[in-house]
Design an enzyme around this catalytic site. Sequence first.
Site, PDB file in Angstrom:
ATOM      1  CG  ASP A   9     -46.640  22.729  15.799  1.00 34.22           C
ATOM      2  OD1 ASP A   9     -46.244  23.439  16.739  1.00 34.22           O
ATOM      3  OD2 ASP A   9     -46.379  21.515  15.692  1.00 34.22           O
ATOM      4  CG  ASP A  11     -40.265  22.160  17.626  1.00 34.83           C
ATOM      5  OD1 ASP A  11     -39.946  22.989  16.761  1.00 34.83           O
ATOM      6  OD2 ASP A  11     -39.849  22.201  18.801  1.00 34.83           O
ATOM      7  CG  HIS A  95     -45.266  29.870  30.149  1.00 32.59           C
ATOM      8  ND1 HIS A  95     -45.888  30.724  29.256  1.00 32.59           N
ATOM      9  CD2 HIS A  95     -44.582  30.668  31.019  1.00 32.59           C
ATOM     10  CE1 HIS A  95     -45.615  31.982  29.571  1.00 32.59           C
ATOM     11  NE2 HIS A  95     -44.816  31.970  30.637  1.00 32.59           N
TER      12      HIS A  95
END
Length: 352
Positions: A9, A11, A95
Amino acid sequence: MSQKILFIDRDGTLIEEPKSDFQIDTLEKLRFEKDAIPTLLKLKKFGFKFVMVSNQDGLGTPSFPKENFEIAHEKMLDILKSCGIEFQDIFICPHFENENCACRKPKTAMLEEYIKHELYDKEQSFVIGDRESDMILASNLGVRGLKYGELSWKEIENEILSSFRSASYQRTTKETDIKVKVCLNGGKVSIKTGIDFFDHMLEQIAVHGGIGLEISCKGDLEIDEHHSVEDVALALGACIKKALGDKIGIARYGFALPMDECLASCAMDFCNRPHLVYKAKFKKSHLGALSTEMIEHFFYSLSYAMGVSLHLKVKGKNDHHKAEGLFKAFAKALKMAVKIESENLASSKGVI
């Protein structure tokens, strides 16, 4: 070909995530998480590839312009590249959660090619992230998830390396029942073979080789020590070979010449062409309950189970010191040979 992959990942895991708006859209907001870069450099040496998987809510909308995102993102990648870290692939879902897209983590649409073509080794790949969605992604991929925040980057490194280059092996025959666990990166040492002097020698391999080593042996010692010593060697050799896996990056060769009042030397090559050259003479028939003739047989069985070419010799006056010197020399050579030195296989043939 399946690879050892860390799905990482961005952030809140690799770089700090601002709590004000959860967007890294300026250079001022770009901060790396503590120990992220040193840990990735260490794991790179062990042959891991990196894939970034990130949700970026509303990327490309007026609330999060793409050009603002790219300023910080490209700078982050430049810094990582300057340190020797590059991502094999970068997947970003732009999204919002309420759009119910197919690509947003923990869904796996972004990683469809990795799944379809089995591009990652499920046993040796991990997802690293700070959210529960990352842990669900790990489950969906069939790999282990490591949650940053609950674990520091250094703890993540230890978790990965303790499961990597480790192996367990059990050998059961009518004469012996042996369990061996090896961690080439270090760990617990516990050795119980029923032969005290043999235990002492095996401890030299663990201590001077810098490896974790657990051995338990139940053997027919009421007859003699032959089966126990031989089968421990076979089980230990098989376990070390298993822990090395594909051998990518290892030095392959090891040489040691430790000196006390005796001179012992060991040269080792993980060539998968087993061979033993052994030169040692003992005055005593036994050291404790261990027959000195079984020392050569131990290293013979060990070398064949490990798949190594092994040269051992010792000269000295004290039989105890000579035996200990052989085991210490072996341990030091092993430590050198299994050390990760590169990202490549140490063979022009492409296989060892």
